[in-house]
Design an enzyme around this catalytic site. Structure first.
Site, PDB file in Angstrom:
ATOM      1  N   ASP A  49       1.098  -1.460  12.472  1.00  0.00           N
ATOM      2  CA  ASP A  49       1.635  -1.886  11.061  1.00  0.00           C
ATOM      3  C   ASP A  49       1.852  -3.485  11.296  1.00  0.00           C
ATOM      4  O   ASP A  49       2.937  -4.007  11.788  1.00  0.00           O
ATOM      5  CB  ASP A  49       2.712  -1.449  10.458  1.00  0.00           C
ATOM      6  CG  ASP A  49       3.030  -1.866   9.284  1.00  0.00           C
ATOM      7  OD1 ASP A  49       3.198  -3.021   8.734  1.00  0.00           O
ATOM      8  OD2 ASP A  49       3.268  -0.824   8.201  1.00  0.00           O
ATOM      9  N   ASP A  89       5.148  -5.063   9.774  1.00  0.00           N
ATOM     10  CA  ASP A  89       6.518  -4.699  10.556  1.00  0.00           C
ATOM     11  C   ASP A  89       6.412  -5.512  11.825  1.00  0.00           C
ATOM     12  O   ASP A  89       7.477  -5.848  12.334  1.00  0.00           O
ATOM     13  CB  ASP A  89       6.612  -3.371  10.706  1.00  0.00           C
ATOM     14  CG  ASP A  89       6.850  -2.594   9.507  1.00  0.00           C
ATOM     15  OD1 ASP A  89       7.466  -2.958   8.800  1.00  0.00           O
ATOM     16  OD2 ASP A  89       6.539  -1.182   9.479  1.00  0.00           O
ATOM     17  N   THR A 121      -0.699   7.730  -1.070  1.00  0.00           N
ATOM     18  CA  THR A 121      -2.008   7.599  -1.681  1.00  0.00           C
ATOM     19  C   THR A 121      -2.928   6.376  -1.078  1.00  0.00           C
ATOM     20  O   THR A 121      -4.148   6.612  -1.516  1.00  0.00           O
ATOM     21  CB  THR A 121      -1.861   7.254  -3.254  1.00  0.00           C
ATOM     22  OG1 THR A 121      -1.386   5.871  -3.308  1.00  0.00           O
ATOM     23  CG2 THR A 121      -1.127   8.248  -3.933  1.00  0.00           C
ATOM     24  N   ARG A 135       0.884  -1.409  -0.103  1.00  0.00           N
ATOM     25  CA  ARG A 135      -0.059   0.094  -0.203  1.00  0.00           C
ATOM     26  C   ARG A 135       0.992   1.403  -0.121  1.00  0.00           C
ATOM     27  O   ARG A 135       1.795   1.217   0.922  1.00  0.00           O
ATOM     28  CB  ARG A 135      -0.952  -0.205   1.277  1.00  0.00           C
ATOM     29  CG  ARG A 135      -2.051   0.646   1.460  1.00  0.00           C
ATOM     30  CD  ARG A 135      -2.868   0.591   2.346  1.00  0.00           C
ATOM     31  NE  ARG A 135      -2.415   1.044   3.821  1.00  0.00           N
ATOM     32  CZ  ARG A 135      -2.971   1.531   4.824  1.00  0.00           C
ATOM     33  NH1 ARG A 135      -4.505   1.655   4.668  1.00  0.00           N
ATOM     34  NH2 ARG A 135      -2.438   1.917   5.734  1.00  0.00           N
TER      35      ARG A 135
END
Ligand code: PRP
Ligand code: URA
Length: 206
Positions: free
Chosen positions: A197, A200, A105, A101
């Site tokens: 995340d 991560d 944007t 991703r």
């Protein structure tokens, strides 16, 4: 259709994953275990076929799974759910779709796709811990439909209504399974309260 799988073990393990102090090892382990628990619940709907088996004692009319099942993790974070699901359904074949991703944007970008040859008639589980804007999952489902897949389920840990609505709009035929439906997205496109995340935290990259 959206189903939020309510189960004390799933909620407990997800609470551990949400904790910002949970280490990579425990994050990965709980994700894998939740994957297995979700698979067990979702597998209730798998199509069955009648079979006749010769036991050591007699003939037995029973049933077995009617279709191949293909697991498609969205890289990277979806990989964290694969082992747990494969423990529950050892015959699964595994395809991979690589999407990331864009941080600005929030649009998904494809970088990898390798799927089992005869996937079209299989039951496919697309897996990814996070359903945020829904852009990544929707793009993955479109890639599968282009290869003729007809039965697709989307299995995510944490989602928000924005992502759910995008999938319902783009792919009304896809069943969505979540372990939790969270409150909202923040200005950076992260799920709130979420778990941060996922990629991560699984791979220890931040
Ligand atoms: C994360 C997550 C989903 C996607 C969800 O992946 O694993 O694939 O974001 O966001 P969306 O619903 O708004 O598309 P990311 O792009 O961070 O890649 P990674 O798994 O490699 O970290
Ligand atoms: N991707 C993640 O890994 N976490 C979020 O909260 C949203 C998208």
């Amino acid at each position: 259709m959206l189903t939020v799988l309510k189960h004390p073990l799933i909620t407990h393990k997800l609470a551990i994953m949400r904790d910002k102090d949970t280490c990579t090892k425990d994050f990965r382990q709980n994700l894998s275990e939740i994957g297995g628990l979700m698979a067990y619940e979702i597998a209730r709907d798998l199509p069955m076929k009648d079979v006749v088996i010769e036991t050591p004692v007699a003939t037995c009319n029973t049933q077995m799974l009617a279709k191949d099942i293909v697991l498609v993790p969205i890289l990277r974070a979806g990989l964290g759910m694969v082992d747990g699901i494969a423990n529950i359904i050892p015959t699964v074949k595994i395809g991979h779709i690589g999407l990331y991703r864009d941080e600005e944007t929030l649009q998904p970008h494809e970088y990898f796709c390798k799927l089992p040859h005869n996937i079209a008639d299989s039951v496919v589980y697309v897996v990814d811990p996070m359903l945020a804007t829904g852009g990544s999952a929707s793009a993955a489902i479109t890639m599968l439909k282009k290869r003729g897949v007809k039965k697709i389920n989307l299995v995510c840990l944490v989602g928000v209504m924005e992502g759910v609505s995008k999938i319902e709009k783009d792919h009304p035929d896809v069943d969505i399974y979540l372990a939790a439906l969270d409150e909202k997205l923040n200005e950076k496109g992260y799920i709130v309260p979420g778990l941060g995340d996922a990629g991560d935290r699984i791979f220890g990259t931040k």
